[in-house]
Design an enzyme around this catalytic site. Structure first.
Site, short mmCIF file in Angstrom:
data_model
loop_
_atom_site.label_atom_id
_atom_site.label_comp_id
_atom_site.label_asym_id
_atom_site.label_seq_id
_atom_site.Cartn_x
_atom_site.Cartn_y
_atom_site.Cartn_z
N ASP A 181 0.29 -1.07 0.00
CA ASP A 181 -0.09 -0.29 0.07
C ASP A 181 0.88 0.94 0.12
OD1 ASP A 181 -1.96 1.86 0.61
OD2 ASP A 181 -2.48 1.76 2.35
N GLU A 213 -1.05 11.28 1.44
CA GLU A 213 -2.22 10.28 1.33
C GLU A 213 -2.28 9.88 2.46
OE1 GLU A 213 -5.09 7.21 1.19
OE2 GLU A 213 -2.91 6.74 1.09
#
Length: 366
Positions: A181, A213
């Site tokens: 991720d 993010e």
């Protein structure tokens, strides 16, 4: 592009804690220079690679994935050389103790590897055996014995901390590593960049490698404000629920293909999520069906990414869809993915962008 295993091994080893993505951005720039028509970096670090369309310059597509990873930051240096830390992003405290981490100098030019300490098993009380201490009680041991030694290494309050690289192939088709991720999303973007270099798109396509993010889910906003794309696709991971503890609470599993999002939602506080544009979402599904690529439908609470806020940027917003690759053990020091899902995601994404030629009606209410 190198073999998928080698490519992801390289990408996952590059440190890119939220707010400290420069090394990763620099590596990607070098990869994109011979491929893209134009490259830009904004003031917060978002990298945009543009491929000019051959027929419809007025229509634009933006495909994006975040490059940053979760990690920690030094908040205090003890007199005996142990480091105290704060989390940066959604680090699960339950998986921290006994793990290797890399602690970087303030100037980012060097690092040392340390271990997050854990109480010796022989001296663990019965109560401690079934509990997880707060991050405020944890510490990092980097093998030094004084604060002065730590400072001499260039480490200070504010030094970034990431999981230590640990990439491995497990089984025939799966990989285990930190920061899948969202290095999987980065990989998909790089695959798409190579495809677009050889196959000019119908419309202008911007590939965005976004920052921060994992920290505030809003790092991409300047890009949407500047480019005002008509449509966009977010590339990220989603939790696979095919383990004994999750018991398929959501119907997403490894080796069943990429997941196309119907809804994701943070589920806590005021943070939102994504309800994708129905027509763009269906366009991706029909493309997958034409190619006979298996895919899954994603409805999940507990997940949020860049598109939650970027879809509303500007005066008209953007039609957004979301393509996810399932992984197990998200945000932990070791995540697991299936390369068949990644390969299927790359094939699907390239074809979706090839077919996006201006004829798709994205209007709502019609």
């Amino acid at each position: 592009m190198k073999d998928i295993f080698e490519e992801l091994k390289t990408l996952t080893a590059i440190p890119a804690l939220s707010g400290h993505e420069d090394w990763m951005i620099g590596q990607i720039i070098e990869r994109l220079k011979p491929l893209a028509d134009d490259i830009e970096i904004d003031r917060v670090g978002n990298l945009t690679a543009t491929f000019y369309g051959r027929s419809n310059e007025k229509l634009s597509m933006l495909v994006f994935a975040h490059v940053d990873e979760v990690g920690m930051i030094v908040r205090k240096i003890e007199e005996d050389g142990f480091l105290r830390f704060e989390r940066v992003g959604g680090i699960p405290e339950k998986t921290l103790r006994g793990q290797y981490v890399d602690v970087y100098s303030i100037d980012g030019t060097s690092y040392v590897t340390g271990v997050i300490g854990t109480v010796a098993h022989h001296l663990t009380t019965p109560e401690e055996k079934t509990s997880v201490p707060s991050r405020l009680d944890m510490y990092i041991d980097i093998g030094l014995t004084s604060r002065e030694e730590v400072l001499a290494k260039g480490i200070n309050i504010g030094s970034p901390i990431t999981y230590h690289p640990n990439f491995n192939k497990i089984g025939e088709n799966r990989i285990a590593s930190k920061s899948l991720d969202n290095r999987i999303g980065v990989y998909l973007l790089l695959r798409l960049a190579e495809y677009l270099h050889l196959n000019q798109p119908s419309v202008r396509v911007s590939l965005v490698f976004s920052v921060q993010e994992e920290f505030n889910v809003r790092g991409l906003l300047p890009v949407f404000e500047r480019l005002k794309p008509h449509a966009a696709i977010c590339l990220d991971i989603t939790p696979a629920c095919d383990t004994p503890d999750l018991k398929m609470i959501y119907d997403v599993a490894l080796s069943k293909g990429p997941a196309i999002t119907y809804m994701n939602f943070h589920g806590r506080g005021t943070l939102g999520g994504l309800l994708p544009n129905p027509k763009l979402r269906r366009f991706i599904e029909l493309t997958a069906e034409d190619l006979k690529i298996p895919y899954q439908r994603e409805v999940i609470v507990g997940v949020i990414t860049d598109d939650a806020f970027s879809q509303f940027a500007g005066t008209e917003g953007t039609a957004i869809a979301h393509l996810s690759i399932p992984i197990r053990y998200s945000h932990s020091p070791i995540e697991i993915a299936d390369i068949r899902d990644i390969e299927a995601g790359a094939t699907l994404l390239n074809e979706v962008i090839r077919r996006f030629n201006g004829n798709l009606d994205l209007q709502r209410g019609i």
